[in-house]
Write a protein that holds these residues in place. Structure first.
Motif, PDB file in Angstrom:
ATOM      1  N   GLN A 192     -49.492  21.700   0.645  1.00 38.94           N
ATOM      2  CA  GLN A 192     -48.484  21.885   1.673  1.00 38.94           C
ATOM      3  C   GLN A 192     -47.114  22.029   1.017  1.00 38.94           C
ATOM      4  O   GLN A 192     -46.751  21.244   0.148  1.00 38.94           O
ATOM      5  CB  GLN A 192     -48.487  20.714   2.651  1.00 38.94           C
ATOM      6  N   LEU A 205     -43.267  21.674   0.700  1.00 38.20           N
ATOM      7  CA  LEU A 205     -42.346  20.618   1.104  1.00 38.20           C
ATOM      8  C   LEU A 205     -40.961  20.936   0.570  1.00 38.20           C
ATOM      9  O   LEU A 205     -40.797  21.157  -0.637  1.00 38.20           O
ATOM     10  CB  LEU A 205     -42.820  19.274   0.544  1.00 38.20           C
ATOM     11  N   TYR A 252     -44.787  22.177  -3.851  1.00 38.03           N
ATOM     12  CA  TYR A 252     -46.077  22.139  -3.171  1.00 38.03           C
ATOM     13  C   TYR A 252     -46.757  20.833  -3.533  1.00 38.03           C
ATOM     14  O   TYR A 252     -46.853  20.475  -4.707  1.00 38.03           O
ATOM     15  CB  TYR A 252     -46.935  23.339  -3.583  1.00 38.03           C
ATOM     16  N   VAL A 253     -47.201  20.130  -2.502  1.00 46.07           N
ATOM     17  CA  VAL A 253     -47.914  18.879  -2.696  1.00 46.07           C
ATOM     18  C   VAL A 253     -49.396  19.195  -2.505  1.00 46.07           C
ATOM     19  O   VAL A 253     -49.803  19.658  -1.443  1.00 46.07           O
ATOM     20  CB  VAL A 253     -47.433  17.812  -1.695  1.00 46.07           C
ATOM     21  N   ARG A 305     -40.464  11.207   0.230  1.00 44.80           N
ATOM     22  CA  ARG A 305     -40.947  12.404   0.934  1.00 44.80           C
ATOM     23  C   ARG A 305     -42.250  12.903   0.305  1.00 44.80           C
ATOM     24  O   ARG A 305     -43.219  13.219   0.995  1.00 44.80           O
ATOM     25  CB  ARG A 305     -39.923  13.533   0.863  1.00 44.80           C
ATOM     26  N   VAL A 306     -42.236  13.001  -1.012  1.00 46.33           N
ATOM     27  CA  VAL A 306     -43.414  13.480  -1.742  1.00 46.33           C
ATOM     28  C   VAL A 306     -44.569  12.494  -1.566  1.00 46.33           C
ATOM     29  O   VAL A 306     -45.706  12.886  -1.264  1.00 46.33           O
ATOM     30  CB  VAL A 306     -43.085  13.676  -3.238  1.00 46.33           C
ATOM     31  N   ASP A 326     -45.154  10.208   0.766  1.00 50.52           N
ATOM     32  CA  ASP A 326     -45.703  10.157   2.132  1.00 50.52           C
ATOM     33  C   ASP A 326     -46.625  11.333   2.414  1.00 50.52           C
ATOM     34  O   ASP A 326     -47.716  11.163   2.969  1.00 50.52           O
ATOM     35  CB  ASP A 326     -44.580  10.100   3.162  1.00 50.52           C
ATOM     36  N   LEU A 327     -46.207  12.527   2.027  1.00 49.46           N
ATOM     37  CA  LEU A 327     -47.048  13.705   2.253  1.00 49.46           C
ATOM     38  C   LEU A 327     -48.303  13.649   1.383  1.00 49.46           C
ATOM     39  O   LEU A 327     -49.401  13.969   1.845  1.00 49.46           O
ATOM     40  CB  LEU A 327     -46.265  14.992   1.996  1.00 49.46           C
ATOM     41  N   LYS A 329     -50.840  11.342   2.852  1.00 45.28           N
ATOM     42  CA  LYS A 329     -51.475  11.961   4.023  1.00 45.28           C
ATOM     43  C   LYS A 329     -52.505  13.012   3.597  1.00 45.28           C
ATOM     44  O   LYS A 329     -53.642  13.007   4.067  1.00 45.28           O
ATOM     45  CB  LYS A 329     -50.397  12.600   4.900  1.00 45.28           C
ATOM     46  N   LEU A 330     -52.124  13.922   2.703  1.00 44.14           N
ATOM     47  CA  LEU A 330     -53.020  14.996   2.269  1.00 44.14           C
ATOM     48  C   LEU A 330     -54.246  14.474   1.538  1.00 44.14           C
ATOM     49  O   LEU A 330     -55.306  15.098   1.572  1.00 44.14           O
ATOM     50  CB  LEU A 330     -52.290  15.972   1.347  1.00 44.14           C
TER      51      LEU A 330
END
Length: 114
Positions: free
Chosen positions: A16, A18, A28-29, A92-93, A95-96, A99-100
């Motif tokens: 994703q 970001l 991109y994460v 931010r990184v 948390d994403l 989730k991913l």
């Protein structure tokens, strides 16, 4: 093709985009493979199996941050330097990435308990 072959040939890599305003860049994460996730989990635990929380966000960022072509941005030697970046950017990184990669707070707690 057998179901086994179908599963083993499928290599979807979820990523994703970001935007990180603190750095004014898009990154991109990426979702980790099972092997990458287990290696990361091993890297954040000490010899007694307790989660080492020092630089946890930077450590995960090193594992998941990629450029637009899917290349790693950082390597293991960059954890300490990355940890000096703004907490809001790494959060931010982090948390994403959590989730991913299907990592929950309960997963981190479980690592600590083991």
């Amino acid at each position: 093709m057998s179901l086994k072959d179908t599963i083993l040939q499928t290599r979807p890599r979820k990523a994703q985009k970001l935007h990180v305003p603190e750095w004014d860049v898009d990154v991109y994460v990426h979702a980790m493979t099972s092997a990458e996730k287990e290696a990361w989990e091993d890297s954040i635990t000490d010899r007694k199996g307790r989660v080492r929380k020092k630089n946890l966000r930077a450590d995960l960022a090193v594992e998941v941050l990629r450029d637009a072509d899917g290349n790693r941005i950082f390597d293991r030697d960059d954890v300490e330097l990355l940890a000096e970046q703004p907490a809001s950017a790494l959060s931010r990184v982090y948390d994403l990435a959590m989730k991913l990669n299907g990592v929950t707070a309960d997963d981190v707690d479980e690592l600590e308990e083991n």
